[in-house]
Design an enzyme around this catalytic site. Sequence first.
Site, PDB file in Angstrom:
ATOM      1  N   GLU A   1      56.501 -20.617  39.966  1.00  0.00           N
ATOM      2  CA  GLU A   1      57.223 -21.869  40.152  1.00  0.00           C
ATOM      3  C   GLU A   1      58.662 -21.625  40.610  1.00  0.00           C
ATOM      4  OE1 GLU A   1      54.696 -22.471  36.336  1.00  0.00           O
ATOM      5  OE2 GLU A   1      55.494 -20.814  37.535  1.00  0.00           O
TER       6      GLU A   1
ATOM      7  N   ASP B   1      28.947  13.036  36.454  1.00  0.00           N
ATOM      8  CA  ASP B   1      29.468  12.584  37.750  1.00  0.00           C
ATOM      9  C   ASP B   1      30.818  13.187  38.117  1.00  0.00           C
ATOM     10  OD1 ASP B   1      27.227  10.993  37.905  1.00  0.00           O
ATOM     11  OD2 ASP B   1      28.242   9.186  37.207  1.00  0.00           O
TER      12      ASP B   1
ATOM     13  N   LEU C   1      37.981   8.361  39.223  1.00  0.00           N
ATOM     14  CA  LEU C   1      38.358   7.012  38.800  1.00  0.00           C
ATOM     15  C   LEU C   1      39.581   6.496  39.560  1.00  0.00           C
ATOM     16  CD1 LEU C   1      37.799   6.911  34.923  1.00  0.00           C
ATOM     17  CD2 LEU C   1      36.217   6.384  36.779  1.00  0.00           C
TER      18      LEU C   1
ATOM     19  N   CYS D   1      55.159 -22.710  32.123  1.00  0.00           N
ATOM     20  CA  CYS D   1      55.498 -22.246  30.780  1.00  0.00           C
ATOM     21  C   CYS D   1      56.682 -23.018  30.216  1.00  0.00           C
ATOM     22  CB  CYS D   1      55.787 -20.747  30.784  1.00  0.00           C
ATOM     23  SG  CYS D   1      57.286 -20.275  31.682  1.00  0.00           S
TER      24      CYS D   1
ATOM     25  N   HIS E   1      58.745 -16.195  37.906  1.00  0.00           N
ATOM     26  CA  HIS E   1      57.413 -16.785  37.916  1.00  0.00           C
ATOM     27  C   HIS E   1      57.162 -17.513  39.236  1.00  0.00           C
ATOM     28  CE1 HIS E   1      56.747 -16.841  33.254  1.00  0.00           C
ATOM     29  NE2 HIS E   1      57.036 -15.649  33.728  1.00  0.00           N
TER      30      HIS E   1
ATOM     31  N   THR F   1      29.459  10.412  31.439  1.00  0.00           N
ATOM     32  CA  THR F   1      29.755  10.150  32.848  1.00  0.00           C
ATOM     33  C   THR F   1      30.673  11.219  33.419  1.00  0.00           C
ATOM     34  OG1 THR F   1      29.499   7.761  32.524  1.00  0.00           O
ATOM     35  CG2 THR F   1      30.734   8.467  34.458  1.00  0.00           C
TER      36      THR F   1
ATOM     37  N   TRP G   1      23.307   8.288  43.562  1.00  0.00           N
ATOM     38  CA  TRP G   1      23.906   7.067  44.089  1.00  0.00           C
ATOM     39  C   TRP G   1      22.826   6.014  44.199  1.00  0.00           C
ATOM     40  CZ3 TRP G   1      28.834   6.163  44.122  1.00  0.00           C
ATOM     41  CH2 TRP G   1      29.749   7.205  44.284  1.00  0.00           C
TER      42      TRP G   1
ATOM     43  N   GLY H   1      28.514   5.164  30.714  1.00  0.00           N
ATOM     44  CA  GLY H   1      27.071   5.292  30.771  1.00  0.00           C
ATOM     45  C   GLY H   1      26.370   4.523  29.667  1.00  0.00           C
TER      46      GLY H   1
ATOM     47  N   CYS I   1      59.874 -22.196  32.838  1.00  0.00           N
ATOM     48  CA  CYS I   1      59.741 -22.800  34.166  1.00  0.00           C
ATOM     49  C   CYS I   1      59.935 -24.319  34.098  1.00  0.00           C
ATOM     50  CB  CYS I   1      58.377 -22.477  34.756  1.00  0.00           C
ATOM     51  SG  CYS I   1      58.204 -20.742  35.232  1.00  0.00           S
TER      52      CYS I   1
END
Length: 364
Positions: free
Chosen positions: A54, A201, A205, A77, A52, A197, A171, A298, A86
């Site tokens: 820390e 399109d 992704l 934590c 972590h 979509t 676009w 969409g 921690c």
Amino acid sequence: MDRLDRLFLDRAYELAERGVGNTSPNPPVGAVVVRGETIVGEGYHHRAGDAHAEINALASAGEAARGATLYVSLEPCNHTGLTPPCTDAIVKAGLTRVIAGVQDPNPQTNGSGVALLRERKITVDILDESRASALIEPFARAIRSHRPYVSLKLAVSFDGFIASQPGVQEWLTGEEAREFVRELRIAHDATAVGTGTVRVDNPQLTVRPAHKRLREYARVVICETSPVDPASAVFKPEKGYAKTIVLAPAGSRDRFAQLEKTMDVVYSGKEGSDRLNLAAALRALRERGITSLLCEGGPTVAGHLLTDGLVDRFHWIFAPRFLRGPAAVAAFTTTALANTRLQIDRVEQLGADALVSGIVPHHV
């Protein structure tokens, strides 16, 4: 908080931001160890399972941590997970003061870290700062539910349309807005679109240019009733990307069988139903380790997510154009949004476009 406190805590936030997109299911956290007016150590959480923030900051400081102050973006934590608490390391290091940006919403800590440190005579201040809260917003919301944190992104004209006519790719927004969306993808575990979509399109992704990331990206296609062409770009194998996930109705296994050979098809909902149960589908994603989801779907998917109360944050990008016409496609196919309340907390210009972002209050 004096001027130096502000400077050192802001540095902890900057360090935390380096872990965004990599620490899931943990939150991004940054930490700075200061002795007098000098930073003697700093660190951030790189990824789940690793040390972590820390611990990294204390290792950097070494013996200089004794009698020093720790500035950390999130309450330390006080439970054992993949790593030890921690709080134990902070006590052992001999720190005398801890300043944290916000309390940990995880029920396993949630104030107990502060309590233990104070019992050990360490001064602790929890500031409840908005920047600290924003850093852990996906973590904080996801940990209270059984589904991923959901961000909904929409690009619309000023009069509320996404296209001048059905089936046409347009676009609406400029390069600055598209860069903003790429950064959103980096910050989430997965990006999702609906079948409409994909058909119109044919998106990949992906993040372009490629962004180095410690865990694989996930791409999700939400199929509310029927599958899409298995040759679609979103299903193409990409380096650094997991196998694309297809969310499908449990009652339509025969129609989706062709996708099972190359995709990770996840069936959810009632076995006899041929329509996807979005809430159940999101729970299935959470079971696969996805704790944050950016939806770029969409009007159908967006509307259903909102009406079903499944959106945590919205990012609406308005293009300075008007598209209203007899065939224009509205941003939402549903009219059942009258009771949906939104709370705006961010408005800014992205090139020629305008971003309006905020939360859905009933999830606070």
